[in-house]
Write an enzyme that holds these catalytic residues in place. Sequence first.
Site, mmCIF file in Angstrom:
data_model
loop_
_atom_site.group_PDB
_atom_site.id
_atom_site.type_symbol
_atom_site.label_atom_id
_atom_site.label_comp_id
_atom_site.label_asym_id
_atom_site.label_seq_id
_atom_site.Cartn_x
_atom_site.Cartn_y
_atom_site.Cartn_z
ATOM 1 N N ASP A 259 -0.445 7.058 -6.793
ATOM 2 C CA ASP A 259 0.105 5.940 -6.040
ATOM 3 C C ASP A 259 -0.641 4.645 -6.350
ATOM 4 O O ASP A 259 -1.860 4.630 -6.470
ATOM 5 C CB ASP A 259 -0.030 6.277 -4.541
ATOM 6 C CG ASP A 259 0.540 5.192 -3.667
ATOM 7 O OD1 ASP A 259 1.737 4.915 -3.799
ATOM 8 O OD2 ASP A 259 -0.215 4.617 -2.860
ATOM 9 N N GLU A 301 2.400 5.429 -10.729
ATOM 10 C CA GLU A 301 3.279 4.473 -10.045
ATOM 11 C C GLU A 301 2.820 3.070 -10.412
ATOM 12 O O GLU A 301 1.893 2.519 -9.815
ATOM 13 C CB GLU A 301 3.225 4.655 -8.518
ATOM 14 C CG GLU A 301 4.325 3.864 -7.837
ATOM 15 C CD GLU A 301 3.906 3.056 -6.609
ATOM 16 O OE1 GLU A 301 4.760 2.377 -6.049
ATOM 17 O OE2 GLU A 301 2.720 3.093 -6.237
HETATM 18 C C1 GLC Z 1 3.122 2.679 -3.087
HETATM 19 C C2 GLC Z 1 4.162 3.389 -2.253
HETATM 20 C C3 GLC Z 1 4.498 2.547 -1.065
HETATM 21 C C4 GLC Z 1 3.238 2.266 -0.280
HETATM 22 C C5 GLC Z 1 2.127 1.703 -1.178
HETATM 23 C C6 GLC Z 1 0.790 1.708 -0.503
HETATM 24 O O1 GLC Z 1 3.602 1.513 -3.626
HETATM 25 O O2 GLC Z 1 5.283 3.679 -3.024
HETATM 26 O O3 GLC Z 1 5.466 3.171 -0.268
HETATM 27 O O4 GLC Z 1 3.524 1.352 0.737
HETATM 28 O O5 GLC Z 1 1.967 2.453 -2.336
HETATM 29 O O6 GLC Z 1 0.215 2.982 -0.502
#
Ligand code: GLC
Length: 614
Positions: A259, A301
């Site tokens: 993430d 991500e």
């Molecule tokens: C990522 C997740 C999102 C979250 C962020 C903080 O972008 O996809 O949903 O708010 O991380 O952890």
Amino acid sequence: MKKSDRIYNERLERHLDELKWLYMELYNSEEQFEALKSGLYQFYQERRAGLKKLDEEREQDKHWYRRNGMLGMMLYTEQFAGNLKGVKKKLPYIKKCNVNYVHLMPLLDTVEGRSDGGYAVADFRKVQEKLGTMEDLEQLSMACHRQGISLCLDFVMNHTSEDHEWAKRARAGEKEYRDRYFFYDDYTVPQQYERTVPQVFPTTAPGNFTWLPECSQYVMTTFYPYQWDLNYRNPVVFNEMMFNFLYLANKGIDVIRIDAVPYIWKELGTDCRNLPKVHTIVRMMRMIGEIVCPGIVLLGEVVMEPEKVAPYFGTVEKPECHMLYNVTTMATTWNTVATRDVRLLKRQMEIISSLPSDYTFLNYLRCHDDIGWGLDYPLLETWGMMQVPHKKFLNDFFTGKLADSFGRGELYNEDLVTGDARLCGTTASLCGIEKAGFEQNEEAMEMAIKLDVMLHSFMLFLSGIPMLYSGDEIGQVNDYTYKENPLKAEDSRYLHRGDFKWELTDSIEKPDTVQSRLFHALGRLEEIRAAEEIFDASASFKALDTGNDSVLGLSRESSAGKVIGLFNFSSNTCRVQLGNEDERYASLVDGTEVKPQDMDIEGNGFYWLKKLDR
Ligand code: GLC
């Protein structure tokens, strides 16, 4: 020496020099490196025999996750089936959706109301009580593996919840734990950061620091105030977080979604995104995975502009992530829905096709987050579309403000200073299914379903792994009940995080329902994809000139043959004219022979065509 120790030592040997070199460069601590090493061995020893066997198989078949049969679905455990045991019971439905890779949205311990959809983790080794236990997760993973389904879980490594034990001890003043975060006595340093660091949630969580009155300290909080950024300058943080990662891997998780990975390294005077040391850390994580649990896949991500995304694949010799989200394609696709002009999407396809085919993208139309309009504005501007008014047009279009709007979305984190805003809504609602259903307009419904199917046909045609958003297969529309829940009302992303409507699945087998039309249309495409080797991620991929700015043309080619995809983003019938006079093609969907050299495609229609042998 035991066979398994020999295997472990071989893997360690392969990476030790580079791992140590990078580690020492970052942390310069022999002692901490030794602690890391002994931790790795311990996690290896604890790894179940079944998982070790899977590791060995996957080491022999490194492309296992890139096959044409791979199809993902992301879902929230609670919304989908109440809890983990419930998900296990629903595996037959997941199979019926042709899905063999399930991303379970965050399910680790978090505090309700301060959870950011589960992305504020209070304990990396505990499942939220309402969802079940670690044991349930392990049982689910075993059941999935028996049925050829892989599981993906988030690894939120940028921050912990303020309710994590480390945060609690830091708040209580323990230096060892304060050193795991970014603590400041006054606003001097935070202010310096604020000059160069943009905001992630400008409306719902402005600023990058939070004042803690009870200890008179500022703490860095890039996301929500209750998500405290971890300090990866501290080797203990790195080691402990790697152990948490391995702990989850040992529960039988196949894909680890890292993430918010671009944010994990902070440096004063920078924007604190994508810094070189982020890559050092991801590279080390990749090696650690390959040493302890080589069967797992790292999914990064990286919600950034294209030139920032690809570096997270690393290089052939020094790979980082196995897979990355195809985020610009996703945003550009929705841009194309609104503009009915495929030029920008075609350009994006050219960029993707110029990348090495070893790069595996995860393709999607919608996910749990908002759609950020990260488009190629310099190019759009050459066509007269200026950034600020264009974003406004997109948001107006999808929130139903324009005369020809069919979308029913909501804004997200509208920044009143810059006028910037992002967008929320389910695929079906953004495609017009919600509006047409509400107005009982059959003609509009027809077009909306066609658009929805066409977008999926495009997503399934792309190079990489397709990922469905749970509910999209039956055209589930927005869920407005979040507005009544004070813990969610501020965050419009809950609009597309509603409960899965099981009652709608009853309509899958009833002819002419929205559910049956969508489910079977997608099912047919998924089956074709799984049957035709040409959809393997290794095929070469190209954008074609269709002679029409509303129709996107793509081709895939490999030793398995050639296929062409044509996607009409306008609601009118469009004529396409492709070159290659003498090639013959037949529809992969129904077998009819067509001539892409000169043919009509109906509004929101698409073709998947296979080149015939002459
Ligand atoms: C990522 C997740 C999102 C979250 C962020 C903080 O972008 O996809 O949903 O708010 O991380 O952890």
